[in-house]
Design a protein around this motif. Structure first.
Motif, PDB file in Angstrom:
ATOM      1  N   GLY A  23       0.796  -1.222   0.000  1.00  0.00           N
ATOM      2  CA  GLY A  23       0.000   0.000   0.000  1.00  0.00           C
ATOM      3  C   GLY A  23       0.826   1.268   0.000  1.00  0.00           C
ATOM      4  N   LYS A  24       1.882   1.255   0.777  1.00  0.00           N
ATOM      5  CA  LYS A  24       2.668   2.483   0.881  1.00  0.00           C
ATOM      6  C   LYS A  24       3.302   2.828  -0.450  1.00  0.00           C
ATOM      7  N   ARG A  25       3.738   1.778  -1.146  1.00  0.00           N
ATOM      8  CA  ARG A  25       4.418   2.063  -2.403  1.00  0.00           C
ATOM      9  C   ARG A  25       3.445   2.502  -3.482  1.00  0.00           C
ATOM     10  N   ILE A  26       2.260   1.921  -3.471  1.00  0.00           N
ATOM     11  CA  ILE A  26       1.295   2.300  -4.500  1.00  0.00           C
ATOM     12  C   ILE A  26       0.848   3.734  -4.278  1.00  0.00           C
ATOM     13  N   GLY A  27       0.629   4.046  -3.020  1.00  0.00           N
ATOM     14  CA  GLY A  27       0.433   5.451  -2.667  1.00  0.00           C
ATOM     15  C   GLY A  27      -0.910   6.020  -3.061  1.00  0.00           C
ATOM     16  N   GLU A  28      -1.069   7.258  -2.658  1.00  0.00           N
ATOM     17  CA  GLU A  28      -2.285   7.990  -2.919  1.00  0.00           C
ATOM     18  C   GLU A  28      -2.245   8.554  -4.319  1.00  0.00           C
ATOM     19  N   PRO A  29      -3.308   8.625  -5.068  1.00  0.00           N
ATOM     20  CA  PRO A  29      -4.609   8.034  -4.790  1.00  0.00           C
ATOM     21  C   PRO A  29      -4.839   6.701  -5.446  1.00  0.00           C
ATOM     22  N   ASP A 109      -3.721  11.179   4.439  1.00  0.00           N
ATOM     23  CA  ASP A 109      -3.497  10.330   5.611  1.00  0.00           C
ATOM     24  C   ASP A 109      -2.216   9.520   5.393  1.00  0.00           C
ATOM     25  N   GLU A 110      -1.524   9.277   6.480  1.00  0.00           N
ATOM     26  CA  GLU A 110      -0.225   8.582   6.360  1.00  0.00           C
ATOM     27  C   GLU A 110      -0.360   7.174   5.828  1.00  0.00           C
ATOM     28  N   ARG A 111      -1.361   6.465   6.334  1.00  0.00           N
ATOM     29  CA  ARG A 111      -1.498   5.056   5.982  1.00  0.00           C
ATOM     30  C   ARG A 111      -2.652   4.872   5.014  1.00  0.00           C
ATOM     31  N   PHE A 155      -7.998   2.324  13.501  1.00  0.00           N
ATOM     32  CA  PHE A 155      -7.070   2.661  12.420  1.00  0.00           C
ATOM     33  C   PHE A 155      -6.104   3.740  12.863  1.00  0.00           C
ATOM     34  N   TRP A 156      -6.632   4.746  13.562  1.00  0.00           N
ATOM     35  CA  TRP A 156      -5.734   5.774  14.094  1.00  0.00           C
ATOM     36  C   TRP A 156      -5.355   5.383  15.513  1.00  0.00           C
ATOM     37  N   PHE A 157      -4.616   4.276  15.594  1.00  0.00           N
ATOM     38  CA  PHE A 157      -4.409   3.644  16.887  1.00  0.00           C
ATOM     39  C   PHE A 157      -3.520   4.456  17.807  1.00  0.00           C
ATOM     40  N   VAL A 158      -2.880   5.487  17.233  1.00  0.00           N
ATOM     41  CA  VAL A 158      -2.025   6.300  18.097  1.00  0.00           C
ATOM     42  C   VAL A 158      -2.863   7.010  19.146  1.00  0.00           C
ATOM     43  N   ARG A 159      -4.146   7.221  18.811  1.00  0.00           N
ATOM     44  CA  ARG A 159      -5.043   7.796  19.815  1.00  0.00           C
ATOM     45  C   ARG A 159      -5.479   6.712  20.770  1.00  0.00           C
ATOM     46  N   PRO A 160      -5.262   6.874  22.040  1.00  0.00           N
ATOM     47  CA  PRO A 160      -5.647   5.813  22.983  1.00  0.00           C
ATOM     48  C   PRO A 160      -7.130   5.504  22.917  1.00  0.00           C
ATOM     49  N   ALA A 161      -7.940   6.542  22.679  1.00  0.00           N
ATOM     50  CA  ALA A 161      -9.380   6.282  22.621  1.00  0.00           C
ATOM     51  C   ALA A 161      -9.719   5.348  21.475  1.00  0.00           C
ATOM     52  N   ALA A 162      -9.042   5.528  20.337  1.00  0.00           N
ATOM     53  CA  ALA A 162      -9.345   4.671  19.188  1.00  0.00           C
ATOM     54  C   ALA A 162      -8.917   3.239  19.459  1.00  0.00           C
ATOM     55  N   ALA A 163      -7.744   3.068  20.044  1.00  0.00           N
ATOM     56  CA  ALA A 163      -7.289   1.709  20.325  1.00  0.00           C
ATOM     57  C   ALA A 163      -8.239   1.030  21.303  1.00  0.00           C
ATOM     58  N   ALA A 164      -8.655   1.796  22.321  1.00  0.00           N
ATOM     59  CA  ALA A 164      -9.568   1.194  23.299  1.00  0.00           C
ATOM     60  C   ALA A 164     -10.893   0.838  22.665  1.00  0.00           C
ATOM     61  N   ALA A 165     -11.362   1.709  21.748  1.00  0.00           N
ATOM     62  CA  ALA A 165     -12.642   1.432  21.104  1.00  0.00           C
ATOM     63  C   ALA A 165     -12.562   0.167  20.268  1.00  0.00           C
ATOM     64  N   GLY A 166     -11.434  -0.005  19.564  1.00  0.00           N
ATOM     65  CA  GLY A 166     -11.283  -1.218  18.770  1.00  0.00           C
ATOM     66  C   GLY A 166     -11.319  -2.459  19.640  1.00  0.00           C
ATOM     67  N   LYS A 167     -10.606  -2.385  20.763  1.00  0.00           N
ATOM     68  CA  LYS A 167     -10.617  -3.528  21.673  1.00  0.00           C
ATOM     69  C   LYS A 167     -12.013  -3.806  22.181  1.00  0.00           C
ATOM     70  N   LYS A 168     -12.706  -2.728  22.574  1.00  0.00           N
ATOM     71  CA  LYS A 168     -14.045  -2.912  23.135  1.00  0.00           C
ATOM     72  C   LYS A 168     -14.962  -3.570  22.118  1.00  0.00           C
ATOM     73  N   ALA A 169     -14.887  -3.097  20.860  1.00  0.00           N
ATOM     74  CA  ALA A 169     -15.735  -3.682  19.836  1.00  0.00           C
ATOM     75  C   ALA A 169     -15.451  -5.164  19.686  1.00  0.00           C
ATOM     76  N   PHE A 170     -14.192  -5.500  19.626  1.00  0.00           N
ATOM     77  CA  PHE A 170     -13.856  -6.896  19.408  1.00  0.00           C
ATOM     78  C   PHE A 170     -14.307  -7.752  20.571  1.00  0.00           C
TER      79      PHE A 170
END
Lengths: 623, 101, 174
Positions: A23-29, A109-111, A155-170
């Motif tokens: 993905g990184k190499r193919i790049g945007e868009p 977006d970076e990723r 996806f934006w796992f650097v945010r603790p809230a996002a990481a926690a939300a992903g865990k909670k969902a799973f």
């Protein structure tokens, strides 16, 4: 031709693999266009496969791929029938529009590439679930969509809230999956196979009511988890941490509908368990009302839509509970259109305001973002159930079926009507706070209309949200006829006949208009504070998360700590170290015999020899 | 009383045990070696007695082989003893304990 | 009758020699004791009709082996007296138990078979002449015999190699 059914799954899967690795190499868009093209190709293929079903030439087909678990007699095989076609077209169609939208939304977006890889993975997983011809393959898809959801929420796992939300969902999903798995085991115990065809044909003869109730309750638990009903809905509001295209695709249009689809597919089993159906209908109606009350008090625009999704899913579950499967699926489709539309529009608004999600800081956007505004209007009217938009037809069909089902169900019908009123209320509130009134934007915000890659999907969705109702009006029930082959042997609840239908429709319409009117009166002049009492409780989710934390999470954490520190640290490690220690001390004590003195060795050897000799003689009967 | 080969074997058993005790008790390497020779002799006696008892000549053949091997063994063993104890003045086997743990 | 008498006398002599060998302090005394025992055993061989073996016993064992032993005893210069205190714990008790036990076990186990065994004297004996032994040795057991040839050769070579007194290398001396 139908033999290439597997392409529907493999194309997005290849896209996922390619984009996750390169993905990184193919790049945007280009990454985004590649992913969209693959989903688009899947959509066209699905459309092609659907044509024979529409003209009446096609039969439901099973495509066998390979033998998967020979011991259990499980094959990897896919089923193509009207119900599968229905779901596939929704998934790939709405999915395509959201992919295109995301090319614009995830700009810079970076990723970027990886995002689209995950999106394609989700499409592939959802199609696996929908196209499965036996419960085992469906379960694979079930789990994979859970995985994709986790990856995308955090996806934006650097945010603790996002990481926690992903865990909670799973984790919350997992509880539901446990139920699903128990259901699978019971099915296998009762039928000896997982295949839909075999199960649904023999079920009326083979299953006792008790067994059917057990199976369907277990399956329903799975649906409760996946489709965010009470009590497993708590993950959905937090899942809004993910990017808005994710919320639109997964948590509005497709993944959360997997539970509904699963229950519709297993209609034969549910019909054999009347007790379960009562539970299902009640949970659906209660959830619809409960979530609507929560939606009213939210300040975050996406959270309003999240609770709204839970509420609308409640309607679909209610429809399943009164065996009005077609109605439920109809509402699933219209909801996919207008909820995706609403989410994408909200995403455009958030993006335009530089990430602001609090509605108190919006307002007056109708002048600056006209296309977004007008498409959102269509979505707003659709979800509120205003005729003749799609939401009116589908919601009415659900409520009418509930009313006609029995005396107890009139209560549930009433709850549904109240929920419809509240729905109209909070959606109007959302529209006014966001687009109407004065500008209350945060400093430095300069909103403008979104680029075409964002607005075109909005327009397309608006068209569908507006017009899709035609496919199943009481005057021309095309959808019901289309889905008939998938519901052979199932008696569906049809809406009440004649004048009752008109009266019920009028009641629902009036409820919607009343809701709009009240909200208009309350919000159009100024923005109320909404600080205390009910409003605070609603924003806090009525404290349910805290309750879960105390009842479930804290004991779980305590157990895990105990297991890690005591069980593992002291007992297991103690055992292992003890073995080592005892070996060491044994070795130490035995090393004394290695004295180095030959005579000692000789003495021991001679004594041992004497011992052996004695033993041999004695066992040979010397004395 | 008839003198059966069993008598000789009994005597040989006694000599064998005396030789065994000598191996275990004595510290002088040469005396230990001689005790081993005694044990070999007693076994020889057993062989011959058994051969006579069974009417086979092989008993004596075996005894002959034992004598040959014992002779070779004594040769080598004494050479080793000489090589080991050349450096020390004593013939005490308890001093060869460097392989002890 | 005569045989029993001879057997009894020389049995006592043999056991006496063995005990002397085990218990004497001076290793030369031990060697003499062993020599006595070997002679007695030669007598037993004669009683058992194994004349060839008896001769070989005296020639090789008493003549060559014991002589070699005495040579080495003299050469190493062993102390005349040996310390009688036992260093290894439990060594003496184990030795006594083992030897007495072993003898007892063998005697008890064998007694049942030996009493019914055949008599030495009479018609059923073996011919222990040198011809008989040679017939067996060079006939059936040739392979074993030739192996002992190798054995003796190797023993001789090994002994010479080990007993060599290698001089020091020249560099180390300067």
């Amino acid at each position: 031709m139908i033999d290439y059914l597997w392409l529907l799954i493999v194309l997005p899967l290849l896209g996922a693999a390619t984009l996750i690795v390169f993905g990184k190499r193919i790049g945007e868009p280009w990454a985004g266009w590649l992913a969209s093209a693959l989903v688009g190709a899947a959509f066209l293929l699905a459309a092609g496969f659907t044509v024979p079903l529409l003209t009446g030439d096609g039969q439901p087909e099973t495509v066998e791929l390979f033998s998967w678990i020979p011991v259990l007699g499980v094959d990897a095989s896919l089923l193509w029938d009207p119900l599968a076609a229905f779901m596939t077209l929704i998934v790939t169609g709405v999915g395509l529009l959201i992919h295109v939208y995301a090319v614009g939304y995830m700009h810079r977006d970076e990723r970027f590439g990886r995002f689209f890889g995950y999106l394609n993975l989700f499409i592939a997983s959802m199609l696996t679930l929908v196209l499965a011809s036996n419960f085992a393959v469906m379960f694979v898809g079930w789990e994979l969509v859970g995985l994709s959801s986790y990856l995308l929420i955090s996806f934006w796992f650097v945010r603790p809230a996002a990481a926690a939300a992903g865990k909670k969902a799973f984790i919350v999903n997992r509880i539901g999956d446990w139920g699903f798995l128990v259901g699978l085991m019971l099915i296998f115990a009762a039928f000896g196979t997982f295949s839909f065809g075999a199960i649904f044909e023999t079920a009326p003869d083979v299953l006792s009511t008790a067994m059917a109730t057990a199976i369907t309750l277990a399956l329903f638990i799975g649906a409760v988890g996946k489709s965010a009903q009470i009590p497993l809905y708590v993950w959905l509001p937090d899942a809004m941490e993910g990017p808005t295209p994710v919320s639109a695709l997964i948590h509005a249009a497709t993944m959360v509908t997997a539970g509904i689809y699963m229950m519709a597919r297993s209609a034969v089993l549910f019909e054999l368990a009347p007790a379960t159906l009562v539970v299902v209908a009640t949970v659906g109606a209660v959830t619809a009302l409960y979530a609507a009350t929560l939606a009213m008090g939210q300040r975050d625009i996406k959270r309003v839509l999240a609770y709204s999704t839970i509420s609308q899913l409640g309607y679909m579950v209610l429809a399943v509970g009164v065996t009005a499967f077609t109605a439920g699926l109809f509402h699933l489709m219209t909801h996919a259109f207008f909820k995706a539309l609403l989410f994408l529009g909200a995403g455009a608004v958030i993006h335009a305001l530089g990430g602001e999600q609090d509605m108190r800081k919006m307002g007056g956007l109708r002048k600056v973002m006209p296309i977004t505004f007008w498409t959102m209007v269509v979505g707003w009217l659709a979800i509120s159930g205003v005729a003749p938009l799609s939401g009116f037809w589908s919601k009415d069909e659900v409520l009418a079926a509930a009313f006609a089902h029995g005396t107890y169900y009139v209560v549930l019908w009433a709850m549904g009507v109240v929920a419809a009123l509240l729905t109209a209320f909070y959606m109007t509130r959302l529209m006014i706070l966001t687009f109407g009134g004065e500008e209350r934007w945060p400093d430095g915000a300069d909103p403008h209309e979104a680029p075409k890659v964002v607005t075109v999907p909005l327009v397309v969705l608006a068209v569908f949200a507006g017009l899709a109702g035609v496919i199943n009006t009481p005057f021309r029930e095309s959808l019901e006829h289309f889905l008939e082959p998938s519901f052979e042997g199932v008696t569906q609840q049809s809406p009440a006949e004649g004048p009752t239908v008109v009266v019920l429709a009028l009641v629902a319409l009036i409820a919607a208009l009343v809701g709009i009117f009240i909200a208009w009166g309350r919000y159009s002049k100024k923005v109320p504070e909404e600080r205390g009492g009910y409003w605070k409780a609603a924003r806090n989710g009525y404290g349910v998360d805290d309750w879960y934390g105390r009842l479930v999470v804290a004991p779980g954490k305590a157990m895990a700590t105990w297991a890690g520190e005591t069980l593992d640290g002291r007992i297991v490690d103690g055992l292992v170290n003890g073995v080592g220690g005892s070996v060491k001390s044994l070795g130490n004590s035995l090393s004394g015999s290695q004295s180095g003195w030959v005579r000692w060795y000789g003495a021991v050897m001679a004594a041992s020899t004497l011992g052996v000799l004695l033993w041999l003689l004695l066992s040979g009967g010397l004395f | 009383m008839m003198l059966t080969p069993g008598w000789y074997m009994a005597l040989a058993a006694v000599l064998f045990s005396i030789g065994g005790a000598g191996v275990l008790v004595r510290r002088n390497a040469l005396v230990m070696f001689m005790s081993i020779e005694l044990m070999l002799n007693s076994v020889n006696l057993t062989f011959v007695a058994a051969g006579t008892g069974l009417g086979l000549i092989e008993g004596q053949v075996a005894a002959l082989f034992v004598i040959v091997v014992a002779a070779a063994e004594v040769t080598i063993g004494l050479a080793i003893l000489v090589a080991v104890f050349r450096g020390r003045a004593t013939a005490n086997v308890d001093e060869l304990s460097s392989l002890g743990g | 009758m005569v045989e029993v008498f001879v057997f009894a006398v020389f049995a006592l002599v043999a056991i006496g020699g063995a005990l002397v060998m085990v218990m004497a302090r001076n290793p030369v005394h031990s060697a003499i004791g062993l020599l006595t025992t070997m002679f007695s055993i030669a007598v037993f061989y004669v009683l058992l009709n194994a004349h060839f073996i008896a001769a070989i016993q005296v020639l090789i064992y008493a003549g060559a082996v014991m002589t070699l032993f005495l040579f080495v005893i003299m050469m190493i210069g062993v102390d005349k007296t040996e310390d009688t205190t036992e260093q290894i714990p439990w060594q003496r008790p184990i030795a006594i138990v083992v030897s007495v036990g072993l003898a007892a076990v063998i005697l008890i186990a064998g007694s049942q078979a030996w009493i019914t065994g055949r008599s030495v004297f009479g018609v059923d004996g073996v011919n222990g002449t040198i011809e008989a032994v040679a017939d067996a040795l060079f006939g059936t057991w040739t392979l074993a015999f030739l192996s002992t040839v190798f054995l003796l050769t190797i023993a001789a070579v090994g002994t010479i190699a080990m007993a060599q007194y290698l001089p020091r290398r020249p560099e180390e001396e300067s």
